[in-house]
Every structure is written in C-alpha cells, then in structure tokens.
Design an enzyme around this catalytic site. Structure first.
Site, PDB file in Angstrom:
ATOM      1  N   PHE A   1      15.048   3.916   2.148  1.00 26.65           N
ATOM      2  CA  PHE A   1      14.734   3.477   3.509  1.00 26.65           C
ATOM      3  C   PHE A   1      15.115   2.024   3.783  1.00 26.65           C
ATOM      4  CE2 PHE A   1      10.915   2.836   0.903  1.00 26.65           C
ATOM      5  CZ  PHE A   1      10.561   1.514   1.196  1.00 26.65           C
TER       6      PHE A   1
ATOM      7  N   LYS B   1       6.119  -5.613  14.735  1.00 23.54           N
ATOM      8  CA  LYS B   1       7.515  -5.207  14.576  1.00 23.54           C
ATOM      9  C   LYS B   1       8.138  -4.909  15.948  1.00 23.54           C
ATOM     10  CE  LYS B   1       6.695  -3.210   9.960  1.00 23.54           C
ATOM     11  NZ  LYS B   1       6.806  -1.976   9.138  1.00 23.54           N
TER      12      LYS B   1
ATOM     13  N   ARG C   1      -4.891  -6.219   5.976  1.00 17.79           N
ATOM     14  CA  ARG C   1      -4.384  -4.893   5.577  1.00 17.79           C
ATOM     15  C   ARG C   1      -5.358  -3.791   6.014  1.00 17.79           C
ATOM     16  NH1 ARG C   1       0.884  -4.021   3.376  1.00 17.79           N
ATOM     17  NH2 ARG C   1       0.025  -2.442   1.975  1.00 17.79           N
TER      18      ARG C   1
ATOM     19  N   THR D   1       0.339   2.583   5.125  1.00 12.00           N
ATOM     20  CA  THR D   1       1.759   2.490   5.483  1.00 12.00           C
ATOM     21  C   THR D   1       2.191   3.654   6.374  1.00 12.00           C
ATOM     22  OG1 THR D   1       2.176   1.388   3.375  1.00 12.00           O
ATOM     23  CG2 THR D   1       4.091   2.304   4.519  1.00 12.00           C
TER      24      THR D   1
ATOM     25  N   ARG E   1      -2.368   1.227  12.700  1.00 13.04           N
ATOM     26  CA  ARG E   1      -1.388   2.311  12.511  1.00 13.04           C
ATOM     27  C   ARG E   1      -2.012   3.682  12.778  1.00 13.04           C
ATOM     28  NH1 ARG E   1       1.067  -0.285   6.952  1.00 13.04           N
ATOM     29  NH2 ARG E   1       2.725  -1.574   7.851  1.00 13.04           N
TER      30      ARG E   1
ATOM     31  N   TYR F   1      11.966  -8.253   2.749  1.00 17.63           N
ATOM     32  CA  TYR F   1      11.752  -6.916   2.192  1.00 17.63           C
ATOM     33  C   TYR F   1      12.478  -6.731   0.850  1.00 17.63           C
ATOM     34  CZ  TYR F   1       9.365  -5.043   6.345  1.00 17.63           C
ATOM     35  OH  TYR F   1       8.460  -4.776   7.351  1.00 17.63           O
TER      36      TYR F   1
HETATM   37  N1  UDP Z   1       9.000   2.417   5.024  1.00 20.69           N
HETATM   38  C1  UDP Z   1       9.724   3.496   5.480  1.00 20.69           C
HETATM   39  N2  UDP Z   1       9.768   4.636   4.714  1.00 20.69           N
HETATM   40  C2  UDP Z   1       9.098   4.731   3.531  1.00 20.69           C
HETATM   41  C3  UDP Z   1       8.364   3.623   3.078  1.00 20.69           C
HETATM   42  C4  UDP Z   1       8.328   2.482   3.839  1.00 20.69           C
HETATM   43  O1  UDP Z   1      10.314   3.433   6.556  1.00 20.69           O
HETATM   44  O2  UDP Z   1       9.165   5.791   2.887  1.00 20.69           O
HETATM   45  C5  UDP Z   1       8.957   1.200   5.833  1.00 20.69           C
HETATM   46  C6  UDP Z   1       7.674   1.096   6.614  1.00 20.69           C
HETATM   47  O3  UDP Z   1       7.994   0.580   7.911  1.00 20.69           O
HETATM   48  C7  UDP Z   1       6.856   0.098   5.841  1.00 20.69           C
HETATM   49  C8  UDP Z   1       7.952  -0.807   5.269  1.00 20.69           C
HETATM   50  O4  UDP Z   1       9.023   0.063   4.996  1.00 20.69           O
HETATM   51  O5  UDP Z   1       5.935  -0.593   6.663  1.00 20.69           O
HETATM   52  C9  UDP Z   1       7.575  -1.546   4.018  1.00 20.69           C
HETATM   53  O6  UDP Z   1       7.077  -0.630   3.064  1.00 20.69           O
HETATM   54  P1  UDP Z   1       5.766  -0.945   2.226  1.00 20.69           P
HETATM   55  O7  UDP Z   1       5.614   0.105   1.191  1.00 20.69           O
HETATM   56  O8  UDP Z   1       5.799  -2.352   1.781  1.00 20.69           O
HETATM   57  O9  UDP Z   1       4.603  -0.711   3.308  1.00 20.69           O
HETATM   58  P2  UDP Z   1       3.622  -1.745   4.052  1.00 20.69           P
HETATM   59  O10 UDP Z   1       3.363  -2.879   3.120  1.00 20.69           O
HETATM   60  O11 UDP Z   1       4.319  -2.168   5.321  1.00 20.69           O
HETATM   61  O12 UDP Z   1       2.397  -0.933   4.350  1.00 20.69           O
HETATM   62 MG    MG Z   2       4.621  -4.013   1.997  1.00 23.07          MG
END
Ligand code: UDP
Ligand code: MG
Length: 168
Positions: free
Chosen positions: A75, A27, A103, A109, A120, A67
C-alpha cells in the site's frame, strides 16, 4: 529530543512537569470532506492542548520520510500518492500521555474495526481513506513533529486557565 517537542513548565504546585506532545494530521480526505472542525473539536474536547497548527500540501519526499516504516509494503505507493494529493492539516497536541490518548481518539487503522465514538469509527469506511493520522508512540511523535514543524512554529509554553481542571 528538543524543547520544541517536549516542554517543561512549572505546574500549579510548583513542581516541574514534562508534558508530552504528539503529531496528528487530518489527511486530504478529511480536509476535502469538510471534517476539519469536527476532528479538531474531538481533540479539544478530550482536553489535549493545541500547540501547533498549519495547513499544507505535503511533498513526495516528506511523505516518503514520514511513512518510511511502510516502504516496500503493497500500500506504500498508494499511501504516498494519496497523502500528497491535496492539503492536509498538521497539528501538534500536548498533554499527559498525548500520543496514546490521541490514538484512542483516532481509533483503529481499519475503520471497519474501529469502535463507534472514535474518529475513524464514526467518520470513515475504508483503511485507505481513514481521514486522520496520529503518531503511534511518544518517540514517533517527536520524530514526526520534527518532520512537519520547524523551530518557532510550535508554541513553547502556554498555560491555560483550565489546565488545572484537566490534569491533576
Ligand atoms: N494503510 C493502507 N492499507 C493497509 C495498511 C495501511 O492503506 O493495509 C494506510 C492507512 O491509511 C494507514 C496508513 O497506511 O493509516 C499507515 O499505516 P499504519 O499501519 O501506520 O496505520 P496508522 O498508524 O495510521 O493507524
Ligand atoms: Mg502508523
């Protein structure tokens, strides 16, 4: 599903194997912080194979499609605005269970809940600045590779000499 996103090839024993591909993106925060090499190196060391790579600035439309599952969440607007705020590095990684493995390399996340040893967990503090994206399933991998890569931008078939030392 197209040949581009899931390839078949003859393995060492002569049987046809189907190899999974997944989408990973560094990102804008990861690029800005100079973590591109560090992040790519982690997937390489894991044994996954890099079959597509490009740096790009994502359009608002592409970000909203990518997304789409989060549309309407609190968010969402901030996420779209952040992901389009600077260059990302888009990648296709290939290997057995590529989506699940990627993953695991990426972690949870929320960096606060992501173990040390994950990208992360080691390199991020904030859920909204978690430096890397990874498809959450093989099906998402196919969908997201199709959003970010065109025909001809991914390697069709590339057998590395070391493959037999990585995959049984
Ligand atoms: N995100 C955020 N706040 C939240 C949840 C998600 O900013 O409460 C952002 C975060 O950058 C995350 C992205 O949205 O990586 C996509 O969310 P997802 O649940 O799909 O997480 P990921 O698959 O990236 O782990
Ligand atoms: Mg995701």
């Amino acid at each position: 599903m197209t040949d581009l996103h899931k390839v078949s090839y003859l393995d060492i024993g002569g049987t046809v194997a189907t190899v999974e591909r997944t989408f990973v993106a560094i990102k804008p925060d990861g690029v800005e912080r100079g973590l591109v090499g560090e992040i790519i190196g982690r997937f390489e060391r894991k044994g996954l194979k890099l079959v597509g790579l490009k740096q790009m600035v994502v359009s608002k439309e592409t970000a909203e499609t990518h997304y789409g599952e989060h549309k309407g969440k609190p968010f969402f607007d901030g996420l779209v605005s952040f992901i389009t705020s600077g260059p990302i590095v888009a990648m296709a990684w290939e290997g057995k269970n590529a989506a699940a493995i990627a993953r695991n390399v990426i972690g949870a996340t929320n960096p606060a809940q992501s173990p040390q040893g994950t990208i992360r967990g080691d390199l991020a503090l904030d859920i909204g600045r978690n430096v890397v994206h990874g498809s959450d399933s093989p099906e998402s991998g196919v969908r997201e590779l199709g959003i970010f890569f065109k025909d001809g931008e991914l390697l069709k078939e590339w057998n590395r000499a070391c493959d037999k030392w990585i995959t049984e």
